[in-house]
Design a protein around this motif. Structure first.
Motif, short mmCIF file in Angstrom:
data_model
loop_
_atom_site.label_atom_id
_atom_site.label_comp_id
_atom_site.label_asym_id
_atom_site.label_seq_id
_atom_site.Cartn_x
_atom_site.Cartn_y
_atom_site.Cartn_z
N GLN A 211 -4.09 -4.77 33.99
CA GLN A 211 -4.26 -5.78 32.96
C GLN A 211 -3.21 -5.56 31.87
OE1 GLN A 211 -6.00 -8.40 32.47
NE2 GLN A 211 -5.81 -8.72 30.26
N ASN B 295 -12.02 9.60 36.20
CA ASN B 295 -11.23 8.99 37.27
C ASN B 295 -10.83 7.56 36.98
OD1 ASN B 295 -11.12 11.14 39.24
ND2 ASN B 295 -13.34 10.87 39.35
N ARG B 296 -10.43 7.30 35.74
CA ARG B 296 -10.05 5.94 35.43
C ARG B 296 -8.95 5.95 34.38
NH1 ARG B 296 -14.11 1.14 35.35
NH2 ARG B 296 -13.78 1.60 37.53
N LEU B 297 -7.96 5.10 34.60
CA LEU B 297 -6.92 4.92 33.59
C LEU B 297 -7.13 3.54 32.99
CD1 LEU B 297 -4.30 5.75 32.17
CD2 LEU B 297 -3.05 4.85 34.12
N GLU B 298 -7.40 3.50 31.69
CA GLU B 298 -7.62 2.21 31.04
C GLU B 298 -6.29 1.48 30.86
OE1 GLU B 298 -10.41 0.90 30.64
OE2 GLU B 298 -11.71 2.64 30.94
N ALA B 299 -6.38 0.18 30.71
CA ALA B 299 -5.17 -0.63 30.55
C ALA B 299 -4.68 -0.62 29.11
CB ALA B 299 -5.44 -2.06 31.01
N GLU C 296 15.30 1.35 36.62
CA GLU C 296 14.29 0.87 35.69
C GLU C 296 14.78 1.19 34.28
OE1 GLU C 296 10.08 1.51 37.98
OE2 GLU C 296 10.95 3.24 36.99
N PRO D 129 6.11 3.02 40.43
CA PRO D 129 5.49 1.79 40.98
C PRO D 129 6.47 0.71 41.42
CG PRO D 129 5.24 1.85 38.61
CD PRO D 129 5.85 3.16 38.99
N ARG E 175 -3.52 12.98 32.03
CA ARG E 175 -2.26 12.34 32.39
C ARG E 175 -1.20 12.60 31.35
NH1 ARG E 175 -4.43 8.38 36.18
NH2 ARG E 175 -6.64 8.76 35.90
N ALA F 35 2.07 5.47 42.16
CA ALA F 35 1.65 5.33 40.77
C ALA F 35 2.70 5.94 39.85
CB ALA F 35 0.30 6.00 40.54
N ALA G 97 -2.55 3.75 39.64
CA ALA G 97 -3.14 5.01 39.21
C ALA G 97 -4.65 4.98 39.46
CB ALA G 97 -2.85 5.27 37.74
N ASN G 98 -5.25 3.84 39.20
CA ASN G 98 -6.69 3.74 39.42
C ASN G 98 -7.04 3.73 40.91
OD1 ASN G 98 -7.76 3.84 36.85
ND2 ASN G 98 -7.26 1.70 36.46
N ASP H 112 4.44 -1.53 35.10
CA ASP H 112 3.14 -0.92 34.81
C ASP H 112 2.57 -0.29 36.07
OD1 ASP H 112 0.91 -0.74 32.78
OD2 ASP H 112 -0.14 -1.60 34.50
N ASN H 113 1.83 0.81 35.89
CA ASN H 113 1.28 1.50 37.07
C ASN H 113 -0.22 1.68 37.00
OD1 ASN H 113 0.91 3.43 35.13
ND2 ASN H 113 1.67 5.13 36.38
N VAL H 114 -0.86 1.04 36.03
CA VAL H 114 -2.28 1.33 35.78
C VAL H 114 -3.13 1.08 37.02
CG1 VAL H 114 -4.30 0.58 34.49
CG2 VAL H 114 -2.17 0.98 33.31
N SER I 227 7.04 -1.10 29.91
CA SER I 227 6.88 -1.37 31.33
C SER I 227 7.72 -2.56 31.80
CB SER I 227 5.41 -1.65 31.67
OG SER I 227 4.69 -0.46 31.56
N ARG J 185 4.12 4.52 30.91
CA ARG J 185 3.63 4.92 32.22
C ARG J 185 3.00 6.30 32.12
NH1 ARG J 185 7.93 4.22 36.70
NH2 ARG J 185 7.63 2.04 36.12
#
Lengths: 618, 349
Positions: free
Chosen positions: A486, B188-192, B133, A123, B200, A120, A514-515, A509-511, B139, B178
């Motif tokens: 997404q 425990n969730r990373l939104e998009a 990168e 990535p 984080r 993550a 990470a999830n 992107d790493n979302v 990204s 990132r």
């Protein structure tokens, strides 16, 4: 009236018998099951009127010092002790395998998720991606080892059941023979066949080491042996009913059960055996082996499903939708050998398919109407994921017994407790789909030959044990790791992504990764009554390890208490019936003295007679 | 109570057995140093040890993540500092060139230096990390460059997220940050949605955010792009307000031999302020990582201590118990031999 000579010679015989009995006691001090014996001495003749009628002494019979009550308790304590001893041996063996403190499953799971965290952070790196695949591979190998050992343990249990049943049958056979001998000896005379009876009780005692039995001693000298609950006669009326060991009705399950032939029909009596080695083995299988396999399976199933579903959410480096990370769980049922319908269970499937009939990933790349096309918008896609993750909380560590009602309907039971859980099964819409959601799993009968199933046709499914055998990493290419989430582009600027068409974010992107890493910290398992999951994946593993530990520890405590009960009974028995050498030494001296005195009586009678002859001869 | 002779033996035997078992258990605890060697040693303790291990493992991982993030942020910081240096130099030049004491040829000569600064800035803005990168492309790390030629306005540059970019706009490049996890996340969730959350830290910033010049409070201070006063661009597709284009415009004036308008110097000021405030924020993130790591270390010490009390053997206690058991075993063995000597038969001669 007896004269001195007769009294003397009888007394010599009496005390000779006493000396013999004493010697017999000394000689059998090391004989298992021997009860000390005693010569019952009584005086001869009776005094009638004023005349002296004494006629010396005689040995009426030789008795053994024996208490039926203590013997029965000893036998039952022995069953208990041997049961827990056997449970402990097997339990400790398994404990080391499934719940080792170091380097166990939990460490592999932790390392797998750590590698995902690293991916993550970074990535696009194929090296980091490779590490993720390697860690998944390590976990797979470890699970392979565990499942091999579990299978071997199951085989070992099967063999042990067979061996113990053989021991039991051999002993029942000997009991039958001794019974015949005892009965004829009892019919013959007054002296009971003491040593034969000791030997018989010793065999009953040995029998109790293998299973719990009840012995009923009949007046005619026969002993009847029943199972521990007193219900089924193993040796009744001296008719022998042997134990048989055969596969359970679900033959392919490869599980040995103990059968008895009752009025011409073989019936499983495994549940009736609760003592002795056999009781221990059966209890271990039911309460430790099955339970720990199912609990471990729940954890692994949840890990496979959650990892896969999160992976479906994402997009890989090539911009393709995430596919199966691990091979999804899918297992078929096993049909009972008693079934009358033709369905062999291989067409009844159990899978994890939480949005059955609505959205069934792995997805294709584009939105469409097929079940595996991307959902219409990102919000829906998230909802399906949330539903999948919350379904994991419904997993229960059990096997399922399914019974057809012969009319297209089914009943579901917990295979271990036989509890009816049909009410929890929800049919997937549209009605008549022949798919049911139960405990977070889908039971799919749609390809099975339901039409020809007969009433009470039974099938067995073990979804949580199946995953232990089939845990397999599907992904092989680091480019197929769905790291991206997404796209963050909000095309209509309404401040929400939920109405966007599912599509990948940019390459770096790493979302999604990470999830995926977050799954390790998420509470996924064992939902409470409010549907709130209470355990993380590692917590689920821990729960299994704890219940394994509890079982072994509980057994240890039971064993030590049963051992002290046994010791207590044993020492009471010894105290009553055991041989004491000092006592025998005293008896030896006592009888020797009495013997010498009796001999003196004879010699006195002789000298009196001589005196008389001498007087006459003069 | 009556005692049978075999009771003496079995008593001795079970005593010796028991002491030996005690010694075995203690020996294991002493040699492994652990109180819990298998789940049954302490089932509930094991559960705690597992969750402590898990938490400690996570703290370690967050620290590793933090280290990685710091490296990435350091790189970004260095590149931004260099950018500011370049802009400072350009700003000094623009102020000088506005001065009437410089003539046309001076300005044309300075244009050469500005050209070098443009190349320098361009190479920084298109730079990559060791993973190859792009640093400043959100990204879209695998694009050729973060700043490409302006499709509508030759000679100018456009960020790949802009509509002017050659090859079309990549709108996702205007988002795309990132985030790396450095502490426990409550949901425990990373939104998009590119917003991250408090657990984080953001380790990349896109070029649009860093290098686009914010509008000045007074619109008159905003530079109007005219290619040095030679061209009128139709509104809508005029060059983007980014620092590269500002420099290009500056150079165009100099190439024409004209004094640059004052708006160029003020835009450079604004750009420097914007980058500096971003630099301050990056410094803030690095501080957060360090604080988090320090807090994690302290937490871990507490957890380690707790685990020790549950899992580790109390050596003093175990050794004294071991000595006790050893004494008891020796005594039991002696008793056995003594008891064996006792028999009345020895006295019957």
């Amino acid at each position: 009236m007896a004269d001195m000579l007769t009294i003397g010679s009888q007394a010599v015989n009496t005390f000779k018998k006493g000396l013999e009995v004493t010697s017999h006691n000394v000689a059998n001090i090391e004989t298992e099951g021997y009860h000390r014996q005693r010569a019952e001495i009584s005086s001869n003749g009776q005094t009638i009127g004023t005349q002296f009628n004494g006629a010396g002494s005689q040995v009426d019979s030789v008795e053994r010092i024996y208490s039926q009550y203590i013997q029965n308790q000893l036998v039952s304590a022995n069953s208990g002790m041997n049961r827990y001893d056997q449970q402990l041996k097997l339990g400790k063996q398994l404990e080391g395998v499934v719940a080792a403190n170091d380097g166990g499953v939990q460490e592999f799971i932790q390392r797998f998720f750590d590698s995902i965290q690293n991916l993550a952070s970074n990535p696009t790196s194929s090296t980091t991606g490779r590490v993720v695949l390697d860690e998944a591979q390590n976990l797979e190998s470890h699970m392979g080892n565990i499942s091999t050992v579990l299978k071997e343990t199951n085989g070992q249990v099967n063999n042990q059941i067979k061996d113990v049943a053989k021991e039991i049958n051999t002993r029942l056979e000997s009991l039958k023979n001794i019974n015949t001998q005892v009965v004829s000896a009892v019919n013959l005379g007054t002296q009971a066949p003491l040593d034969l009876m000791d030997k018989r009780e010793q065999i009953v005692f040995e029998l109790s080491e293998y299973m719990d039995v009840k012995a009923y001693y009949q007046d005619n000298g026969r002993v009847d042996i029943y199972t521990g609950d007193g219900r089924l006669p193993l040796l009744g009326d001296n008719t022998l009913t042997q134990l048989k060991v055969k596969h359970s009705e679900f033959t392919d399950d490869n599980r040995m059960e103990v059968y008895m032939s009752i009025s011409g029909e073989d019936r499983v009596i495994s549940n009736q055996i609760t003592g002795g080695e056999l009781g221990g083995i059966l209890d271990f299988r039911k309460n430790m082996l099955d339970t720990s396999m199912n609990e471990l399976g729940v954890t692994i199933n949840a890990m496979v499903a959650s990892t896969n579903w999160q992976h479906y959410q994402g997009w890989d480096l090539n911009g393709n939708a995430g596919q199966d990370f691990f091979e999804p769980m899918s297992t078929a049922a096993i049909a009972s050998s008693k079934n009358q319908g033709p369905e062999d269970g291989k067409n009844i499937f159990v899978t994890f398919n939480p949005n059955s009939g609505v959205s069934e990933p792995p997805y294709t790349n584009a939105v469409g109407v097929a079940l595996n096309d991307q959902p219409a918008n990102y919000g829906d896609k998230k909802t399906y994921l949330d539903n999948a993750l919350s379904s994991l909380g419904d997993f229960k560590a059990r096997d399922y017994l399914i019974q057809s009602d012969g009319a297209g309907g089914f009943k579901f039971f917990d295979n271990s407790t036989k509890q009816d859980i049909t009410a929890d099964a929800v049919e997937v819409l549209p009605a008549g789909s022949l798919k049911y959601q139960l405990d977070g799993l889908e039971f799919d009968f749609s390809s099975a030959d339901v039409a020809n199933m007969q009433n009470r046709d039974s099938f067995l499914v073990k979804p949580h044990q199946a995953i232990l055998n089939n845990f397999h990493k599907d992904i092989t290419d680091t480019n197929a790791l769905a790291t991206r989430g997404q796209s963050p582009v909000d095309s209509n600027n309404d401040g929400s992504l939920d109405d966007e068409v599912p599509g990948p974010a940019a390459y770096g992107d790493n979302v999604n990764m990470a999830n995926m890493a977050n799954l390790a910290s998420m509470k996924l398992l064992y939902a409470d009554n409010n549907g709130q999951s209470s355990e993380t994946l590692l917590g689920g593993y821990s729960r299994m390890a704890t219940s394994v530990g509890m079982y072994v520890r509980g057994t240890e405590i039971q064993l030590s208490s049963q051992t002290s009960v046994f010791d207590q009974m044993k020492s009471r028995m010894e105290s009553e019936s055991g041989v004491n050498l000092d006592e025998e030494a005293i008896n030896l001296m006592k009888f020797q003295q009495a013997y010498q005195a009796s001999a003196q009586i004879i010699s006195t009678a002789q000298s009196i007679f001589q005196t008389l002859i001498g007087v006459m001869g003069r | 109570m009556r005692i049978s002779t075999s009771q003496f033996n079995s008593q001795s035997l079970s005593g010796i057995n028991q002491h030996q078992k005690t010694m075995m258990d203690l020996q294991e605890k002493l040699t492994t140093g652990k109180n819990i060697n298998r789940p049954s040693d302490d089932p509930s303790g094991l559960n705690q040890v597992h969750s402590l291990n898990k938490t400690m493992g996570q703290l370690d991982q967050y620290k590793t993540n933090g280290e990685f993030a710091k490296g990435q942020l350091n790189l970004e910081e260095t590149q931004l500092n260099t950018t500011v240096d370049g802009l400072q130099r350009a700003r000094v030049l623009s102020l000088q060139m506005m001065n009437g004491t410089y003539n046309e040829s001076d300005r044309k000569a300075t244009a050469q230096e500005v050209g070098q600064i443009i190349e320098h800035l361009k190479s920084i803005m298109n730079s990559s990390n060791p993973e190859r990168e792009l640093l400043f492309a959100g990204s879209n790390v695998n694009e050729q460059a973060a700043y490409v030629a302006d499709f509508n306005n030759p000679g100018y540059y456009a960020y790949i997220g802009s509509d002017n970019a050659t090859g079309g706009a990549r709108p996702e490049a205007n988002f795309g940050a990132r985030y790396v996890q450095i502490s426990f996340d409550s949901d425990n969730r990373l939104e998009a949605d590119d917003q991250g959350d408090s657990s984080r830290v953001r380790i990349t910033d896109n070029g649009n955010k860093l290098f686009t010049i914010p509008d000045n409070p007074d619109p008159a201070d905003n530079t109007t792009f005219t290619r040095g006063g030679t061209t009128v661009f139709p509104p809508g597709t005029e060059p983007d307000r980014n620092i590269l284009n500002l420099m290009v415009e500056f150079k165009a004036y100099l190439d024409e031999g004209k004094a640059p308008p004052g708006s160029i110097a003020s835009d450079m000021d604004t750009a420097i302020k914007n980058i500096s405030s971003n630099l301050a924020e990056i410094g803030g993130r690095q501080n957060r990582i360090e604080n988090q790591a320090a807090a994690g270390d302290t937490f871990k010490i507490a957890l380690t201590e707790r685990r020790m009390t549950i899992e580790d053997t109390d050596v003093v206690d175990a050794i004294s118990k071991f000595m006790l058991a050893k004494g008891a075993l020796q005594l039991a063995q002696q008793m056995f031999t003594k008891v064996q000597e006792m028999s009345l038969f020895n006295y019957i001669r």
